[in-house]
Every structure is written in C-alpha cells, then in structure tokens.
Design a protein around this motif. Structure first.
Motif, PDB file in Angstrom:
ATOM      1  N   GLU A 187       0.752  -0.918   0.135  1.00  0.00           N
ATOM      2  CA  GLU A 187      -0.052   0.056  -0.154  1.00  0.00           C
ATOM      3  C   GLU A 187       0.909   1.298  -0.071  1.00  0.00           C
ATOM      4  O   GLU A 187       0.429   2.299  -0.330  1.00  0.00           O
ATOM      5  CB  GLU A 187      -0.980  -0.027   1.308  1.00  0.00           C
ATOM      6  CG  GLU A 187      -0.289  -0.281   2.561  1.00  0.00           C
ATOM      7  CD  GLU A 187      -0.053  -1.899   3.011  1.00  0.00           C
ATOM      8  OE1 GLU A 187      -0.049  -2.478   1.927  1.00  0.00           O
ATOM      9  OE2 GLU A 187      -0.485  -2.110   4.152  1.00  0.00           O
ATOM     10  N   THR A 242       3.567 -11.337   9.091  1.00  0.00           N
ATOM     11  CA  THR A 242       2.600 -11.465   7.994  1.00  0.00           C
ATOM     12  C   THR A 242       2.537 -12.945   7.444  1.00  0.00           C
ATOM     13  O   THR A 242       1.666 -13.370   7.072  1.00  0.00           O
ATOM     14  CB  THR A 242       2.713 -10.250   6.898  1.00  0.00           C
ATOM     15  OG1 THR A 242       3.180  -9.120   7.524  1.00  0.00           O
ATOM     16  CG2 THR A 242       1.723 -10.133   5.996  1.00  0.00           C
ATOM     17  N   GLU A 396      14.220  -7.502  14.454  1.00  0.00           N
ATOM     18  CA  GLU A 396      14.413  -6.641  13.052  1.00  0.00           C
ATOM     19  C   GLU A 396      13.909  -5.201  13.249  1.00  0.00           C
ATOM     20  O   GLU A 396      12.752  -5.015  13.423  1.00  0.00           O
ATOM     21  CB  GLU A 396      13.827  -7.249  12.049  1.00  0.00           C
ATOM     22  CG  GLU A 396      13.892  -6.607  10.709  1.00  0.00           C
ATOM     23  CD  GLU A 396      13.111  -7.264   9.503  1.00  0.00           C
ATOM     24  OE1 GLU A 396      12.161  -7.625   9.516  1.00  0.00           O
ATOM     25  OE2 GLU A 396      13.959  -7.449   8.598  1.00  0.00           O
TER      26      GLU A 396
HETATM   27  P1  NAD Z   1       4.537  -6.293   5.314  1.00  0.00           P
HETATM   28  O1  NAD Z   1       4.543  -7.731   5.767  1.00  0.00           O
HETATM   29  O2  NAD Z   1       4.088  -5.596   6.534  1.00  0.00           O
HETATM   30  O3  NAD Z   1       3.640  -6.173   4.181  1.00  0.00           O
HETATM   31  C1  NAD Z   1       4.178  -6.872   2.922  1.00  0.00           C
HETATM   32  C2  NAD Z   1       2.819  -7.046   2.296  1.00  0.00           C
HETATM   33  O4  NAD Z   1       2.022  -8.011   2.796  1.00  0.00           O
HETATM   34  C3  NAD Z   1       1.925  -5.729   2.030  1.00  0.00           C
HETATM   35  O5  NAD Z   1       1.656  -5.738   0.324  1.00  0.00           O
HETATM   36  C4  NAD Z   1       0.872  -5.867   2.628  1.00  0.00           C
HETATM   37  O6  NAD Z   1      -0.296  -5.060   2.549  1.00  0.00           O
HETATM   38  C5  NAD Z   1       0.484  -7.291   2.715  1.00  0.00           C
HETATM   39  N1  NAD Z   1      -0.049  -7.931   3.944  1.00  0.00           N
HETATM   40  C6  NAD Z   1      -0.016  -7.621   5.200  1.00  0.00           C
HETATM   41  N2  NAD Z   1      -0.987  -8.301   5.994  1.00  0.00           N
HETATM   42  C7  NAD Z   1      -1.604  -9.223   5.158  1.00  0.00           C
HETATM   43  C8  NAD Z   1      -2.503 -10.336   5.365  1.00  0.00           C
HETATM   44  N3  NAD Z   1      -2.871 -10.690   6.384  1.00  0.00           N
HETATM   45  N4  NAD Z   1      -2.641 -11.049   4.219  1.00  0.00           N
HETATM   46  C9  NAD Z   1      -2.192 -10.876   2.917  1.00  0.00           C
HETATM   47  N5  NAD Z   1      -1.212  -9.737   2.696  1.00  0.00           N
HETATM   48  C10 NAD Z   1      -0.795  -9.019   3.810  1.00  0.00           C
HETATM   49  O7  NAD Z   1       6.068  -6.229   5.052  1.00  0.00           O
HETATM   50  P2  NAD Z   1       6.657  -4.826   4.740  1.00  0.00           P
HETATM   51  O8  NAD Z   1       6.675  -3.949   5.849  1.00  0.00           O
HETATM   52  O9  NAD Z   1       5.985  -4.322   3.333  1.00  0.00           O
HETATM   53  O10 NAD Z   1       8.280  -5.170   4.193  1.00  0.00           O
HETATM   54  C11 NAD Z   1       9.391  -5.140   5.394  1.00  0.00           C
HETATM   55  C12 NAD Z   1       9.383  -6.582   5.761  1.00  0.00           C
HETATM   56  O11 NAD Z   1       9.940  -7.357   4.321  1.00  0.00           O
HETATM   57  C13 NAD Z   1      10.957  -6.730   6.632  1.00  0.00           C
HETATM   58  O12 NAD Z   1      10.650  -7.581   7.639  1.00  0.00           O
HETATM   59  C14 NAD Z   1      11.906  -7.292   5.505  1.00  0.00           C
HETATM   60  O13 NAD Z   1      12.845  -7.906   6.264  1.00  0.00           O
HETATM   61  C15 NAD Z   1      11.015  -8.154   4.882  1.00  0.00           C
HETATM   62  N6  NAD Z   1      11.635  -8.306   3.471  1.00  0.00           N
HETATM   63  C16 NAD Z   1      12.157  -9.619   3.167  1.00  0.00           C
HETATM   64  C17 NAD Z   1      12.784  -9.989   2.200  1.00  0.00           C
HETATM   65  C18 NAD Z   1      13.893 -11.259   1.731  1.00  0.00           C
HETATM   66  O14 NAD Z   1      14.141 -11.320   0.579  1.00  0.00           O
HETATM   67  N7  NAD Z   1      13.530 -12.049   2.804  1.00  0.00           N
HETATM   68  C19 NAD Z   1      13.036  -8.817   1.089  1.00  0.00           C
HETATM   69  C20 NAD Z   1      12.563  -7.595   1.407  1.00  0.00           C
HETATM   70  C21 NAD Z   1      11.694  -7.321   2.496  1.00  0.00           C
END
Ligand code: NAD
Length: 492
Positions: A187, A242, A396
């Motif tokens: 979002e 998530t 984290e």
């Molecule tokens: P987030 O988990 O808050 O959100 C990611 C996505 O999931 C968003 O599009 C969000 O709208 C969606 N989402 C949230 N709740 C949901 C649900 N219940 N059902 C379906 N979709 C849902 O993550 P963020 O804050 O956008 O990103 C940061 C995180 O991502 C950090 O923890 C980071 O370490 C991780 N990350 C991991 C990698 C990797 O390769 N391991 C790469 C980039 C980021």
C-alpha cells in the motif's frame, strides 16, 4: 496507470484483465521525502480481486497458457526491454513512492526490475526434462519422463522496500513459466506495479496474465487475494508475522507458499580483515536504502583487538552520509518509507537508550531544509554496549542502524550469530582463506557473503533459513515453485 486528476494529484488504478480500473474506495499515497500526498490509490474490493483472479484463470486456460514456450520467452524478454526503454518513468514512480536517492534507484531498482524478466526468459530457454529408463520383471522395461506445467494462478504479495525489484523477482519467473499472476503491491508503494500494466499491454501480453490489485493486508486486497480459492500458489515477501497470517490462509486448499521474510543479519569482522574493505562494505550493508533492505546488517561482531578502531571508522563513515532530496546529487541517503515506519524505528532508538546503549552516533531525527521537513527522515545510528537479549539486538528494526559488540573467539562469534531466530544473510570479513571456507558453511543463513555484501548472481539459490523464509528462488530454483512436476511412466 497514472491519469492526472484535479490539479496535482494522480490516480493509481488497479490493472485487471488488461485494463485499468478505478474503484469507489481510495487512499492516499504519500511521498516519504516531503510527507505530501502525490497520488490517490484505488483500493480493490473483494469483487475486484475476484475479477482479477478469474481473469488470470482465463489467461492460463486461454491464449497465454497455450502459447508455445519459445513465443512466451520472447514476450518475457520484450517486457525487460520495454522496462529499460521506459526506465525514466519507472524511476520517477519508484522515487516518488519511496523517496530513495535517484542514484540508487537508477543503479539497482529499475535495472534489476528489467533483469528479473530477462534472466528467467534465459533460464526457461535452457530448462529441460529428465528421462529414467528402468528394468521391469517381464523384461520389456519402462521409461519415466519428467514433465512440468505451470501451477496456474499465482498470488504475489509484495513489500515496499525495493518495490519493482522484489515484485518482478517473482512475476518474472512466474510468467516465464506460463503462470498468470495477481500482484498485491505494498500500500506504500503501488506505482511501479501499476505502471508495469502499460508495459504488458505494449508488449502484447494476453489480457489477464498480469493483474494488479491495490490495497492493504487484513480485510483488504491482500487477505482477499491469499484467501481466494482459485489462487493456486502464493509467493510473498515481507514480515515474518505477515507470513504466518498468509500461511494460515494458504492452509485452506493446501496451497504451496514461497516466503522471503524478515532478517536480523550479522556482520562478523575478524582482526585479520582488510579494514578498508570491511568499513566500506559495512557502511553499505548497514545504511543502504536507509537500512530498509532485508539483507542489511543490524548486528556487528568485531574481534576485540580491532574493536575500537572499527567503531571509530564506522562512526566517521556514518557521519558523512547525507540525507536529502532524491535528485540532489550531493545527498546519498533517503528517508524511511512512512511516518508509521519511522515511529517503529524511533521506538527501537528509545529502547536502546532505556537498555543503556552507548550512542556512538545518531539516535534521532536530522534537521532538514524546510521543503523536506515533513518527510520521514532519520539519523544513521550506531550503538555499542547493549546486552545480547536487548530487543534492539534480537528483533528486526529495518532502519539505518546497527549495534556493535566485541568478541574473542571464532566459536563465540558463530554461537552468537547462529543463536538468532532469523537466518537470512551474513557478511564475514577476513583475509584468512581457511577461516572463510571453515566458517561459511557453518552460518545458518540462506546467503553468506565473505568480504562483500549484496553481490548477487541471479542463478543462485536465494532465501532464508529459520524465521526468514520458506523455499529458495533464483535461476532453476525458482522453477521448482512456479512449475508443477509430474512423472510420465511408460511401460514398453
Ligand atoms: P509487511 O509484511 O508488512 O507487508 C508486505 C505485504 O503484505 C504488503 O503488501 C501488505 O499489504 C501485505 N499484507 C499484510 N498483511 C497481510 C495479510 N494478512 N494477508 C495478505 N497480505 C498481507 O512487510 P513490509 O513492511 O512491506 O516489508 C518489510 C519486511 O519485508 C521486513 O520484515 C523485511 O525484512 C521483509 N523483506 C524480506 C525480504 C527477503 O528477501 N527475505 C526482502 C524484502 C523485505
């Protein structure tokens, strides 16, 4: 995707079955560098998500699914070329969504976004099946042939930190394999996913093969998508918590998941390192993208004889970082992505203080020029002196910060780093080749860098151990998720 609306605000629309669609419900998209709204995002309803999934299913069953592989590969290559041709548009959209420096987005986010289509077009060109001849009791024998087919409709749920790069890392292989996708971008950063719809239409991708639904997680597009029974597999990058929620939804229908989740990555700096290389690499690994890369280092273990010198030099490097406007060439650090995220990172800055950290540098909000004062800026921060169980050391943070702690033996460093709940990445700094070979395989992570950081060959397996993920993506490894294998046994 972006039609100018009213005087200045733009519309970011959903992309369903080859067309841009508005919705009755919208939310604001804020530029993190200024704190000002610059677009209106159309939130997909449950009916919109259903329409996107059905369009994807129709594409898999229709022209896209039936397309001969060489033709499909050619189209996936054409997507890469068209992203490169429209690089400036993608750059502008990514920078407005994230506030990241132009230099970073133009060297990393956009070219990798294009490369993610090209590499998987190339991988599919080389992909082949296997055959196993076997004897049978009657002497005639049998041949087993492995065959694969696309899984079908893939739900792709994305984070905000490297929006185009991380989205295409999944969409590229999924489409190269012949699946149709429904993407739910973060979002916070929906623009490049929406813009990619224009590329798909320009290249002539059959309608429904690529769809985008905007919105949030729970009780919004994210949850509607992952709970939709006609989504055949779910690939997700984001927070571990998530991932747990998505996995609960994926359990219904026993649908496969591929997860790239959070990390708490260690850097281990041995006294036999090349100090210049270690400092230069660590400055990147801690502060790049304002600390918002899943692979960023947040915990540093430094061998005691060089501890003081390392801290002093890392502090000097951090204090040279210059936060500022994305297009200002004198600046090299962007803001955090949102006010909410800055509040989260600042809460860890407070915990560090309460837990008695020595603040080597930073710890607050920098003074910015008037036009940037509303942005989500934060100071690069270094701490020492925290206990191993401080939340700043175990959780984290996802900001431009690290804790540095001394160690005395290789075993101690290994024990501390592997004691972590996450297992995404680490960087080891040593000039001792034997040590490098000895320690690398012992690190409980998906990727262990020695004397470097974020050096990626896209053919290699990428993913996390422990709470950092499920599965590996990259090169042929991605195909294990995006293709369903079957064995054809022919009795001769
Ligand atoms: P987030 O988990 O808050 O959100 C990611 C996505 O999931 C968003 O599009 C969000 O709208 C969606 N989402 C949230 N709740 C949901 C649900 N219940 N059902 C379906 N979709 C849902 O993550 P963020 O804050 O956008 O990103 C940061 C995180 O991502 C950090 O923890 C980071 O370490 C991780 N990350 C991991 C990698 C990797 O390769 N391991 C790469 C980039 C980021």
């Amino acid at each position: 995707m972006d039609k100018a609306v009213g005087s200045t605000l733009r519309d970011t629309l959903n992309f369903i079955d080859g067309e841009y669609r508005s919705s009755g419900k919208t939310f604001a998209n804020i530029n993190p560098a200024t704190g000002e709204q610059y677009s209106v995002v159309h939130e997909a309803s449950k009916a919109d998500v259903d329409a996107a999934v059905k369009a994807a299913r129709k594409a898999v069953d229709g022209e896209w699914g039936k397309m001969p592989t060489p033709k499909r590969i050619e189209m996936v290559s054409a997507i890469a070329a068209e992203i490169n041709r429209r690089s400036d548009d993608f750059l502008e959209a990514e920078i407005a969504d994230t506030g990241k420096p132009h230099d970073l987005a133009s060297h990393l986010d956009i070219p990798r976004g294009a490369a993610n289509f090209q590499i998987f077009a190339d991988v599919m060109k080389q992909h082949h099946g296997e055959a196993f001849a076997m004897p049978t009791p009657d002497g005639t024998g049998a041949i087993n042939i492995t065959s694969d087919r696309p899984r079908g409709v893939i739900g792709v749920v994305c984070p905000w930190n490297l929006p185009l790069l991380l989205m295409t890392w999944k969409v590229g292989p999924a489409m190269a394999c012949g699946n149709a996708v429904v993407v739910k971008p973060s979002e916070e950063t929906p623009s490049t996913a929406s813009l990619l719809g224009e590329v798909m239409n320009k290249v002539g991708i059959p309608h429904g093969a690529y769809n985008v639904v905007n919105g949030f997680g729970p009780d919004s597009a994210g949850e509607f998508l992952v709970s939709h029974p006609q989504v055949d597999a779910i690939t997700f990058t984001g927070e571990t918590r998530t991932g747990e929620a998505i996995m609960r939804n994926a359990a219904t229908g026993v649908r496969p998941v591929s997860f790239e989740l959070g990390g708490k990555n260690f850097g281990i700096v041995f006294a036999d390192c090349d100090m210049d290389k270690a400092i230069e690499g660590t400055l990147r690994s801690v502060f790049m993208n304002c600390g918002q890369v899943c692979l960023n280092t947040e915990n540093l273990l430094v061998e005691r004889p060089i501890f003081d010198e390392f801290v002093k030099r890392l502090k000097a490097g951090a204090e040279k970082l210059k936060p500022g406007a994305p297009h200002d060439k004198a600046c090299n650090m962007g803001p955090l992505v949102s006010d909410e995220h800055r509040r989260k990172v600042l809460s860890y800055y407070e915990i560090a203080k309460k837990d008695g950290a020595n603040i080597v540098t930073g710890g607050g909000i920098p003074k910015m020029p008037t036009e940037l004062e509303g942005g989500f800026w934060i100071q690069p921060t270094i701490w020492t002196g925290l206990k191993d169980d401080s939340r700043v050391v175990t959780e984290e943070v996802f900001g431009p910060c690290c804790h540095i702690r001394p160690f005395d033996t290789e075993e101690e460093a290994l024990r501390i780093a592997n004691g972590n709940q996450y297992g995404l990445a680490c960087s080891i700094w040593t000039e001792n080749l034997s040590r490098a070979h000895r320690i690398g395989p012992k690190m409980e992570v998906g990727i262990c860098w020695i004397n470097c950081w974020f050096l990626r060959d896209l053919r290699t397996p990428f993913g996390g151990s422990k709470k950092s993920g499920i599965g590996r993506e990259g090169g042929e490894y991605s195909l294990e998720f995006y293709l369903e294998k079957s064995n054809i046994c022919i009795k001769l």
